[in-house]
Design a protein around this motif. Structure first.
Motif, short mmCIF file in Angstrom:
data_model
loop_
_atom_site.label_atom_id
_atom_site.label_comp_id
_atom_site.label_asym_id
_atom_site.label_seq_id
_atom_site.Cartn_x
_atom_site.Cartn_y
_atom_site.Cartn_z
N LYS A 538 0.88 -1.19 -0.07
CA LYS A 538 0.10 -0.01 -0.02
C LYS A 538 0.84 1.26 -0.10
N ASP A 539 0.59 2.18 0.94
CA ASP A 539 1.43 3.48 0.76
C ASP A 539 2.69 3.41 1.60
N ASN A 540 3.14 2.16 2.08
CA ASN A 540 4.41 2.12 2.78
C ASN A 540 5.64 1.93 1.51
N TYR A 541 5.06 1.61 0.32
CA TYR A 541 5.97 1.20 -0.66
C TYR A 541 7.03 2.14 -0.94
N PRO A 542 6.68 3.47 -1.18
CA PRO A 542 8.01 4.53 -1.44
C PRO A 542 8.92 4.77 -0.26
N ARG A 543 8.61 4.51 0.85
CA ARG A 543 9.56 4.46 2.06
C ARG A 543 10.40 3.21 1.84
N LEU A 544 9.86 2.05 1.57
CA LEU A 544 10.79 0.97 1.22
C LEU A 544 11.66 0.82 0.03
N GLN A 545 11.43 1.88 -0.94
CA GLN A 545 11.96 2.02 -2.07
C GLN A 545 13.27 2.97 -1.61
N ARG A 546 12.99 4.08 -0.65
CA ARG A 546 14.11 4.85 -0.41
C ARG A 546 15.09 4.07 0.44
N ILE A 547 14.68 3.09 1.33
CA ILE A 547 15.57 2.07 1.99
C ILE A 547 16.19 1.55 1.36
N LYS A 548 15.71 0.92 0.24
CA LYS A 548 16.43 -0.10 -0.61
C LYS A 548 17.39 0.61 -1.19
N THR A 549 17.11 1.56 -1.81
CA THR A 549 18.03 2.43 -2.84
C THR A 549 19.45 2.91 -1.76
N GLN A 550 19.20 3.24 -0.53
CA GLN A 550 20.24 3.46 0.38
C GLN A 550 21.17 2.15 0.79
N LEU A 551 20.60 0.96 0.94
CA LEU A 551 21.15 -0.21 1.46
C LEU A 551 21.67 -1.17 0.20
N ASP A 552 21.15 -1.06 -0.80
CA ASP A 552 21.55 -1.76 -2.02
C ASP A 552 21.26 -1.08 -3.35
N PRO A 553 22.27 -0.15 -3.42
CA PRO A 553 22.01 0.80 -4.70
C PRO A 553 22.36 0.23 -5.88
N HIS A 554 22.99 -0.99 -5.78
CA HIS A 554 23.47 -1.57 -7.21
C HIS A 554 22.58 -2.70 -7.31
N ASN A 555 21.64 -2.91 -6.36
CA ASN A 555 20.41 -4.04 -6.51
C ASN A 555 21.02 -5.31 -6.83
N ARG A 556 22.08 -5.59 -5.74
CA ARG A 556 22.53 -6.95 -5.79
C ARG A 556 21.54 -7.89 -5.35
#
Length: 567
Positions: A538-556
């Motif tokens: 639901k509306d939690n997805y954008p925050r999850l995207q921000r955290i993903k981009t910080q922790l795994d910016p190369h999408n390993r």
């Protein structure tokens, strides 16, 4: 974030170079010797501090050095010519098999770190398996590296924190928490499932209406992220709620954000776990399809769903009651609808109240009841035997641990397909009509297909929809669509039936939030969902995207439904 990473680079470079220092000494060290060596290394390296703090760790690491790590600090690499190899090629869903270049079997967070760095250095995709119970093929990894956490299965306590390693099976976790400290986690009922994916997806089970979700007690994680130079693995670090904004984000993302997304979690930290119930009461009954017509089936589902809508609050006397109604596909005269009810609390007679509120008299007369006064405590036929106690009602009351082990299987071994849905209100007539039509049709003859309708709500809904990554905090029911079979030649037959069923129930976009429906459960993943981002988060997805981009910016870490990087 940049300030955080610059400080972490110093820490990570030191730790890896320290392990190379141990290797150069040619020694296998005890903890005491390792500590002494670490101090000696610190003294000898003070003059090179600037070099340590500035050299990118990726430049100091090579794939070959990983394989030559000191014994006791390296994973066990299982290659295709190893007789163990075939044991790692599939999980519980036999639809999915894999042919990785190697499997890294890890027994510590450091070994996971070494395995992850080797895979990145060798430009191999990484997937992670804790217990192997992912419903979809998210761990499939042909020509890549599967990191297996199954040996990381400890459950212990340090200070105020209960620590569960990612490979710990739920059954072992519950038993250890019970016997050591008299507490529990309100998690799932399949004992063979591991903590790794179950917890990160939310963690739901028979005690959740009473105590909430598993992640409602999660306060920290130990995790290996991939935010270092060139997307290399960072050394494992623990993060706790209240420690910093970044730590809050990382823990929040693992309170329902799903597995295989942010990094590799090696430990979960819990606090203030609820007490184990002393006793649990259980009842099981089966109602033959043959005693139901369309009208009585409609009334049954309306009464069942209305009961949990009416008792969907944090103070309901029925919060200790959990029910699962399984609508098995009707394939013959022996087909049934099966109900399992458990109750943890001081008023087990509420089980009878519930059953009487849901089923009418003809259905109960025809039902096969597993635990009844007549069956469990009838007069003894042996005159000299000890008199049997009379139960309080039509249920069986057992010590909590004994009751919990009933139905705690789930080892897998079949091919399967699953779908899910959350419900906030009573079944609409149109959906009941679809259930009746497709479950009683002669067109689909798999007896191992069903729709399971489980109770939800209660204390689960005491937490706000944005307080954890689990956004479904108003629902009263959770549905799971299931089909099992054995031959790959039956894949299309079963999957097509399931998809047609689901589309007829909810339309092409699935169970979107509309007041009645409220999305899907990420731990029951379904790759056919066109808008899974909204249905899971639901509306939690954008925050999850921000955290993903910080922790795994190369999408390993990625799979078919992993959190997407910000563009």
């Amino acid at each position: 974030m940049c300030h955080f990473l610059s400080k972490m680079t110093l820490f990570l470079n030191f730790d890896h170079i320290f392990y190379l220092f141990i290797k150069q000494q040619g020694k296998i060290m005890t903890n005491k010797n390792t500590l002494n060596a670490r101090r000696a290394f610190l003294k000898s390296s003070l003059g090179a501090g600037a070099l340590i703090s500035t050299a990118p760790l990726g430049l100091a690491f090579a794939s070959s050095s990983t394989q030559e790590e000191v014994e006791g600090y390296t994973p066990s690499y299982v290659l295709p010519n190893d007789p163990r190899y075939t044991a790692f090629l599939t999980g519980s869903n036999y639809r999915f098999t894999s042919a990785p270049d190697w499997v890294s079997v890890c027994s510590s967070a450091h070994e996971v770190y070494i395995a992850a760095r080797k895979a990145v250095s060798d430009n191999k995709r990484i997937t992670v398996r804790a217990g192997g119970h992912c419903y979809e093929g998210f761990v499939d990894n042909d020509q890549g590296n599967i990191i297996d956490l199954g040996n990381m299965d400890k459950v212990y306590k340090q200070g105020a924190h209960y620590i569960v390693e990612a490979g710990a099976r739920l059954g072992n976790t519950y038993e250890t928490l019970l016997k050591e400290w008299g507490v529990t986690l309100p998690g799932g009922s399949c004992f063979n499932v591991a903590a790794g994916g179950h917890i990160s997806g939310g963690g739901f089970g028979a005690l959740s209406r009473k105590y909430g979700l598993t992640v409602d007690y999660l306060v920290g994680v130990e995790i290996i992220t991939f935010a270092e130079y060139g997307g290399q693995a960072n050394y494992p670090r623990s993060y706790f709620l209240g420690e910093s904004k970044q730590a809050d984000d990382i823990v929040w993302a693992h309170q329902g954000g799903g597995g295989g997304n942010m990094g590799i979690v090696t430990k979960y930290f819990f606090k203030d776990l609820p007490p184990v119930p002393a006793m649990m009461s259980i009842q099981q009954l089966s109602v033959p399809w043959s005693v139901l017509d369309h009208a009585s089936f409609t009334s049954l589902l309306q009464r069942y769903s209305q009961f949990f809508v009416d008792n969907n609050n944090i103070s309901s006397q029925y919060n200790g009651l959990h029910a699962s109604l399984t609508l098995n596909n009707k394939t013959g005269p022996s087909s049934t609808l099966d109900l399992t009810v458990t109750y943890a609390g001081d008023t087990p007679a509420l089980i009878d109240d519930f059953i009487n509120a849901v089923f009418d008299a003809p259905q109960l007369e025809a039902a096969e009841i597993s635990f009844s006064p007549q069956r469990e405590a009838g007069p003894s036929l042996v005159p000299s035997s000890i008199e049997r106690p009379q139960p309080l009602g039509s249920y069986l009351t057992l010590p909590w641990w004994v009751a919990t082990t009933i139905g705690g299987g789930g080892a897998g071994g079949a091919r399967a397909k699953y779908k899910s849905a959350y419900m906030n209100d009573v079944f609409p007539v149109a959906q009941i009509n679809t259930l009746w039509e497709l479950l009683t049709s002669d067109a689909f003859i798999n007896p191992a297909a069903a729709v399971q309708i489980s109770s939800y709500g209660g204390r689960i809904n005491a937490v706000g929809k944005n307080d954890t990554a689990v956004s479904h905090r108003q629902s009263s029911l959770k549905l799971q669509y299931q089909a099992y079979w054995f031959s790959p030649f039956q894949d299309a037959y079963n999957i097509q039936w399931m998809q047609q069923f689901y589309t007829k129930m909810y339309g092409p976009n699935g169970p979107e939030s509309d007041g009645v429906m409220d999305g899907c459960y990420v731990n029951y993943p379904d790759v056919d969902l066109p808008n899974w981002q909204t249905l899971y988060y639901k509306d939690n997805y954008p925050r999850l995207q921000r955290i993903k981009t910080q922790l795994d910016p190369h999408n390993r870490l990625y799979h078919a439904q992993s959190i997407e990087l910000l563009s």
